[in-house]
Scaffold this active site. Structure first.
Site, PDB file in Angstrom:
ATOM      1  CB  SER A  39      -0.851   0.063   1.156  1.00  0.00           C
ATOM      2  OG  SER A  39      -0.169  -0.424   2.379  1.00  0.00           O
ATOM      3  CG  ASP A 326      -4.122   5.127   7.106  1.00  0.00           C
ATOM      4  OD1 ASP A 326      -2.894   4.949   7.315  1.00  0.00           O
ATOM      5  OD2 ASP A 326      -4.643   4.478   5.794  1.00  0.00           O
ATOM      6  CG  HIS A 329      -1.094   3.357   4.696  1.00  0.00           C
ATOM      7  ND1 HIS A 329      -2.186   2.938   5.026  1.00  0.00           N
ATOM      8  CD2 HIS A 329      -0.451   2.662   3.958  1.00  0.00           C
ATOM      9  CE1 HIS A 329      -2.355   1.685   4.626  1.00  0.00           C
ATOM     10  NE2 HIS A 329      -1.322   1.482   3.886  1.00  0.00           N
TER      11      HIS A 329
END
Length: 363
Positions: A39, A326, A329
């Site tokens: 991610s 978050d 990240h």
């Protein structure tokens, strides 16, 4: 020492930019960029995976992206992949491979410019993220093999394809999810030493496979301080302190990756690489956070350590002052700082060279 090292990044950037302006030299054309990982670098791959449970194509993700559009990036705006390719001179990131295959009329033209295979939630190991239906690194490399075959169909020869891919930039950032899944598994299938050995041996195999497919220039991001993420602070320690076992795993992975690449590159003549110690660079950033405009390096801007970012979460207005967007990240601003460091820093943050030196670009 750390402060001096990081401030040197911006001194280096300023000097090289000034020299470029004085010389009047046109910038070299950006290379094709092929992106692999999780991610950290995913720009929407998981949007195209049916039943994938690791997605970010909803608010408040993307709130600072153009038109406040949630694109599948795990960020309030641009992510690390975007920031890196912008410094290379590209206006936007190469699109997800799964997007390209849905556009057959432009597929062959687009793949010569690059593609993004990164899948949020994926890992070095094949089973990492399996329950979330993500694409592991092994399968990402299979997609790259498909691109190689298509380029060969265009060029008519393997030699011509080798020449094209030898000029491409291979960007990789992966490993965090493997570690989190190991730490969260209460019935450990192997010892920590066995896990670390399996992780690096599998990583080595994937690098060698990419080399065999024609990749020659590698930019590697290792695992950041995952023990200090809002998730780790909330789930593993519960007292807002960093989780040291996760920190130790990240550090070990950096040394293992560096040693592996040094050894493998010594056996071939035409491989170049740069390893970014994201653990160290994040530590430098947080150690002097006010100098970089950061005021919160522990909490999530959107959601919290146990609640992910979505339409029902609360989110901060001063996003550029947060390290974390978050649970896991970085914010757009933190990703920008990381990218600048990758291109401008020296050892021990970048080994054996930085991205500017690796790719012959000035920023």
């Amino acid at each position: 020492m750390a402060k001096t090292c990081f401030h040197g990044v911006f001194v280096s950037i300023a000097v090289t930019s000034l020299l470029l302006l004085q010389a009047g030299a046109p910038p070299p054309p950006p290379p094709a960029v092929y992106i692999f990982g999780d991610s950290t670098l995913d720009v929407g791959t998981n949007n195209f995976i049916p039943e994938c449970a690791a997605r970010a194509d909803f608010y408040f993700n993307g709130i600072d992206f153009p038109y406040s559009k949630p694109t599948g990036r795990f960020s309030n705006g641009l992510n690390t992949a975007d920031q890196i390719v912008r410094l290379l001179g590209l206006k936007k990131s190469p699109p997800p491979f799964l997007y390209l295959v849905n556009d057959p009329s432009n597929f062959q033209k687009n793949i010569l410019q690059g593609a993004n295979f990164a899948s949020g939630g994926s890992g070095v190991l094949r089973d990492t993220g399996k329950a979330k239906r993500v694409i592991p690194l092994e399968e990402q490399i299979q997609h790259f093999s498909t691109i190689r075959s298509n380029i060969t169909n265009m060029t008519g020869s393997e030699e011509a394809t080798d020449k094209i891919l030898s000029k491409a930039f291979i960007l990789i950032s992966i490993g965090s999810n493997d570690m989190f899944e190991y730490l969260l598994n209460l019935s450990k299938p192997m010892s920590l030493a066995e896990f670390n050995a399996t992780l690096i041996s599998t990583y080595e195999y994937h690098i060698k496979t990419l080399y065999e497919l024609g990749a020659r220039t590698f930019g590697i991001l290792t695992v950041p301080p995952i023990g200090c993420t809002p998730f780790a602070r909330a789930v593993f320690t519960g007292n807002n302190s960093c989780f040291e076992p996760a920190q130790a795993m990240a550090v070990q992975f950096y040394f293992d990756v560096g040693s592996s690449l040094e050894q493998f590159s010594s056996t071939v003549q035409d491989m170049k690489y740069s390893v970014g110690n994201t653990f160290l660079m994040t530590g430098v950033l947080t150690g002097d956070m006010l100098a970089f405009g950061l005021k919160n390096i522990a909490a999530a801007c959107c959601g919290n350590g146990t609640y992910g970012c979505n339409q029902t979460a609360s989110f901060c207005s001063n996003r550029d002052e947060y390290l974390f967007w978050d649970q896991f990240h970085p914010t757009q601003r933190a990703s920008e700082l990381v990218a600048l460091t990758l291109f401008g820093a020296a050892e021990p943050i970048m080994v054996p060279m930085n991205f500017s030196q690796l790719l012959g670009v000035n920023i």
